[in-house]
Design an enzyme around this catalytic site. Structure first.
Site, PDB file in Angstrom:
ATOM      1  CB  VAL A 179     -11.112  -0.393  -3.333  1.00  0.00           C
ATOM      2  CG1 VAL A 179     -12.451  -0.462  -2.620  1.00  0.00           C
ATOM      3  CG2 VAL A 179     -11.246  -0.934  -4.756  1.00  0.00           C
ATOM      4  CB  SER A 233       1.282   1.751   3.164  1.00  0.00           C
ATOM      5  OG  SER A 233       1.397   1.508   1.791  1.00  0.00           O
ATOM      6  NE  ARG A 272     -17.070 -10.525  -3.827  1.00  0.00           N
ATOM      7  CZ  ARG A 272     -16.150 -10.220  -4.723  1.00  0.00           C
ATOM      8  NH1 ARG A 272     -15.839 -11.080  -5.683  1.00  0.00           N
ATOM      9  NH2 ARG A 272     -15.525  -9.070  -4.674  1.00  0.00           N
ATOM     10  CB  CYS A 282     -16.376  -4.331  -9.676  1.00  0.00           C
ATOM     11  SG  CYS A 282     -15.069  -5.245 -10.477  1.00  0.00           S
ATOM     12  CD  GLN A 314     -14.924  -7.087 -15.571  1.00  0.00           C
ATOM     13  OE1 GLN A 314     -15.569  -8.086 -15.843  1.00  0.00           O
ATOM     14  NE2 GLN A 314     -14.201  -7.009 -14.462  1.00  0.00           N
ATOM     15  N   GLY A 322     -10.050  -2.063 -11.681  1.00  0.00           N
ATOM     16  CA  GLY A 322     -10.579  -3.232 -10.977  1.00  0.00           C
ATOM     17  C   GLY A 322      -9.464  -4.161 -10.532  1.00  0.00           C
ATOM     18  CE  LYS A 329     -14.016 -13.593  -8.303  1.00  0.00           C
ATOM     19  NZ  LYS A 329     -12.919 -12.614  -8.339  1.00  0.00           N
ATOM     20  CG  HIS A 361     -16.064  -2.576 -14.537  1.00  0.00           C
ATOM     21  ND1 HIS A 361     -14.777  -2.140 -14.731  1.00  0.00           N
ATOM     22  CD2 HIS A 361     -15.985  -3.553 -13.587  1.00  0.00           C
ATOM     23  CE1 HIS A 361     -13.956  -2.812 -13.933  1.00  0.00           C
ATOM     24  NE2 HIS A 361     -14.670  -3.665 -13.225  1.00  0.00           N
ATOM     25  CG  ASN A 393     -14.135   0.090 -12.009  1.00  0.00           C
ATOM     26  OD1 ASN A 393     -14.165   1.121 -12.690  1.00  0.00           O
ATOM     27  ND2 ASN A 393     -13.013  -0.429 -11.565  1.00  0.00           N
TER      28      ASN A 393
HETATM   29  P1  A2P Z   1      -0.004  -1.448   1.218  1.00  0.00           P
HETATM   30  O1  A2P Z   1      -0.188  -0.034   0.722  1.00  0.00           O
HETATM   31  O2  A2P Z   1       0.802  -1.490   2.473  1.00  0.00           O
HETATM   32  O3  A2P Z   1       0.477  -2.388   0.152  1.00  0.00           O
HETATM   33  P2  A2P Z   1      -4.453  -2.166  -4.261  1.00  0.00           P
HETATM   34  O4  A2P Z   1      -5.419  -3.270  -4.578  1.00  0.00           O
HETATM   35  O5  A2P Z   1      -4.875  -0.852  -4.802  1.00  0.00           O
HETATM   36  O6  A2P Z   1      -3.060  -2.516  -4.619  1.00  0.00           O
HETATM   37  O7  A2P Z   1      -4.490  -1.987  -2.617  1.00  0.00           O
HETATM   38  C1  A2P Z   1      -4.366  -3.038  -1.706  1.00  0.00           C
HETATM   39  C2  A2P Z   1      -4.492  -2.512  -0.260  1.00  0.00           C
HETATM   40  O8  A2P Z   1      -4.427  -3.615   0.635  1.00  0.00           O
HETATM   41  C3  A2P Z   1      -3.364  -1.578   0.142  1.00  0.00           C
HETATM   42  O9  A2P Z   1      -3.832  -0.631   1.085  1.00  0.00           O
HETATM   43  C4  A2P Z   1      -2.382  -2.543   0.781  1.00  0.00           C
HETATM   44  O10 A2P Z   1      -1.484  -1.938   1.701  1.00  0.00           O
HETATM   45  C5  A2P Z   1      -3.341  -3.421   1.549  1.00  0.00           C
HETATM   46  N1  A2P Z   1      -2.728  -4.719   1.876  1.00  0.00           N
HETATM   47  C6  A2P Z   1      -2.148  -5.608   1.009  1.00  0.00           C
HETATM   48  N2  A2P Z   1      -1.693  -6.691   1.691  1.00  0.00           N
HETATM   49  C7  A2P Z   1      -2.003  -6.497   2.996  1.00  0.00           C
HETATM   50  C8  A2P Z   1      -1.794  -7.232   4.210  1.00  0.00           C
HETATM   51  N3  A2P Z   1      -1.187  -8.434   4.197  1.00  0.00           N
HETATM   52  N4  A2P Z   1      -2.226  -6.706   5.375  1.00  0.00           N
HETATM   53  C9  A2P Z   1      -2.847  -5.514   5.399  1.00  0.00           C
HETATM   54  N5  A2P Z   1      -3.074  -4.746   4.294  1.00  0.00           N
HETATM   55  C10 A2P Z   1      -2.656  -5.225   3.117  1.00  0.00           C
END
Ligand code: A2P
Length: 341
Positions: free
Chosen positions: A15, A41, A100, A129, A156, A160, A213, A243, A316
Site C-alpha cells: 500500500v 528496510s 476505525r 478495503c 477479495q 489486501g 468491519k 476486490h 483494492n
Molecule cells: P519493512 O519493509 O521494513 O518490513 P506489507 O503490508 O506490504 O507487508 O507492508 C508493511 C509496511 O509496514 C512495510 O513498509 C513495513 O516495513 C512497514 N512496517 C512493518 N512493521 C513496522 C514497524 N514496526 N515500524 C515501522 N514500519 C513497519
C-alpha cells in the site's frame, strides 16, 4: 501556504508503494516527504517524482516537523506511533483497523462523508478495503432512497493481505503447476486454485472480523441507524489485485434499476459498466491500476420487494487504500484542517 511536510509510514509495503504512485499525480502541495519503514528496510532506496529517497527506520523523533503522516504499516505500528504523531502536531491518516471504530476518529471515504473530517483530533481512519469501494456506490443511492437492509458477498484479492500474500499466490500456483510440494504460510488454507471463506479471525457471532468491519464501518460512514440489518460473507480468492462484491440493497423508498443506474452514472468516483447484451461488466483484471469504482449487473433483486442487486469491482490498493488515503490528505488541506494549510 508553504506546502505540506509528509511522512509515509510503511513506504516499502504494497500500500505504501501505491500511495507513492498516487501521490505522483496528486495536487497536494508537498514541501518535503520522508519514507519510513521498520529496521528491516532502513537504508533501501525509493524513487518518488524522479528523486531517490533513503528509507529511514521509524523512530518517534522522525515525526517532528511533519504535517501529515500517511500510515500503512499495520495496526500495532499505528498504535505505537499515533500519540507521538498527534503530539508533534501532525495528522495521521491511518490505513489500519487500529482506530476505525473509535468515537473521536472520523472514518472517511473522500467524496462520501468529507464533513466528518472537521471532527478530527489528529487521527483520521481509512476504512477497510471491502467497505471503501462500497461507500461511493451506496452513498448516492442512500441519499435518494434510504438503505433499509444490506447483504454483501466479497471476493477479495490477495494484495489486501500484503506483499507476502501476493508472493505466496504466485509461488503456490507455480508449485501446483510443476507438481511440487508447497507449505502454506500467509493463508489459513491453500490459496492457489482455491477459495478461502475466512479473512481474519472469527468473532463470537460466527462472522469473521473482516465481515464485521463491513457491517460496522458502513453504519459509521453512512450514519445509518445502529440496528440497520447488514450481513457480509468475505472470501479470499486467487486474484492478485481487485476486490469484487455481489451486493443486494433493500431501500425504504422505491428505486428502480433504471433510476439506480442513472444515479450511479452521475455519482462521484463511479463508472457504470453495465451492458449485458454485449457482455460488458467489470472484472478484477480490468480494474487493476484504475481509480474509479466500477458497477455492473445492476438489476432488480428478486428476493426482496424494493431492492437492487449489483456487482461492484475496484482496485483494492487504490480506492480501498492508497487513493482514498491521498484523497483524505487533499481534503484535509483543502478544508484547512491541518497545519501549514
Ligand atoms: P519493512 O519493509 O521494513 O518490513 P506489507 O503490508 O506490504 O507487508 O507492508 C508493511 C509496511 O509496514 C512495510 O513498509 C513495513 O516495513 C512497514 N512496517 C512493518 N512493521 C513496522 C514497524 N514496526 N515500524 C515501522 N514500519 C513497519
Amino acid at each position: 501556504m508553504s506546502g505540506i511536510n509528509l511522512a509515509i509510514l510503511g513506504a516499502t509495503g504494497v500500500v505504501g508503494s501505491e500511495i507513492l504512485n498516487v501521490l505522483e499525480k496528486s495536487s497536494l502541495p508537498i514541501n518535503s516527504i520522508k519514507m519510513l519503514s521498520s529496521s528491516r528496510s532502513a537504508g533501501k532506496k525509493v524513487i518518488f517524482k524522479g528523486q531517490e529517497y533513503t528509507v529511514i527506520e521509524t523512530k518517534p523523533e522522525e515525526f517532528e516537523g511533519i504535517d501529515i503522516v500517511l500510515a500503512s504499516a499495520g495496526a500495532s505500528t499505528s498504535k505505537t506511533y499515533a500519540d507521538t504523531i498527534v503530539k508533534a502536531g501532525a495528522v495521521i491518516v491511518d490505513n489500519s483497523s487500529a482506530f476505525r471504530m473509535e468515537k473521536d476518529v472520523p472514518l472517511v471515504i473522500a467524496g462520501a462523508n468529507d464533513d466528518d473530517l472537521r471532527k478530527h483530533k489528529g487521527i483520521v481512519a481509512n476504512p477497510n478495503c471491502s467497505t471503501s469501494q462500497l461507500m461511493l456506490v451506496l452513498k448516492p443511492l442512500h441519499e435518494y432512497a434510504n438503505i433499509k437492509r444490506l447483504i454483501v458477498s466479497t471476493y477479495q484479492a490477495v494484495s489486501g493481505a500484503g506483499k507476502a500474500a501476493m508472493d505466496e499466490l504466485l509461488a503456490h500456483t507455480e508449485a501446483k503447476i510443476t507438481g511440487k510440494e508447497f507449505e502454506t504460510k500467509a493463508f489459513v488454507k491453500p490459496i492457489a486454485f482455491n477459495l478461502i471463506p475466512q479473512i481474519d479471525i472469527f468473532c463470537d457471532n460466527a462472522y469473521t472480523k473482516e465481515e464485521m468491519k463491513v457491517v460496522n464501518e458502513t453504519k459509521k460512514i453512512l450514519h445509518l441507524k445502529e440496528n440497520t440489518p447488514i450481513s457480509c460473507t468475505a472470501v479470499r480468492v486467487p486474484v492478485f489485485i481487485g476486490h469484487s462484491e455481489a451486493v443486494t440493497v433493500e431501500f425504504e423508498k422505491p428505486l428502480t434499476a433504471e433510476k439506480a443506474r442513472e444515479i450511479l452514472e452521475n455519482a462521484y468516483g463511479i463508472v457504470v459498466m453495465d451492458d449485458i447484451e454485449n457482455k460488458i461488466y467489470p472484472t478484477p483484471t480490468f480494474v487493476a491500476g484504475k481509480d474509479p469504482v466500477y458497477v455492473g449487473r445492476i438489476r432488480k433483486d428478486l428476493a426482496f420487494d424494493n431492492a437492487i442487486a449489483m456487482w461492484v469491482v475496484a482496485d483494492n490498493l487504490r480506492i480501498g487504500a492508497a487513493l482514498n488515503t491521498v484523497r483524505i490528505a487533499e481534503k484535509l488541506v483543502e478544508m484547512k484542517l491541518v497545519k501549514n494549510s
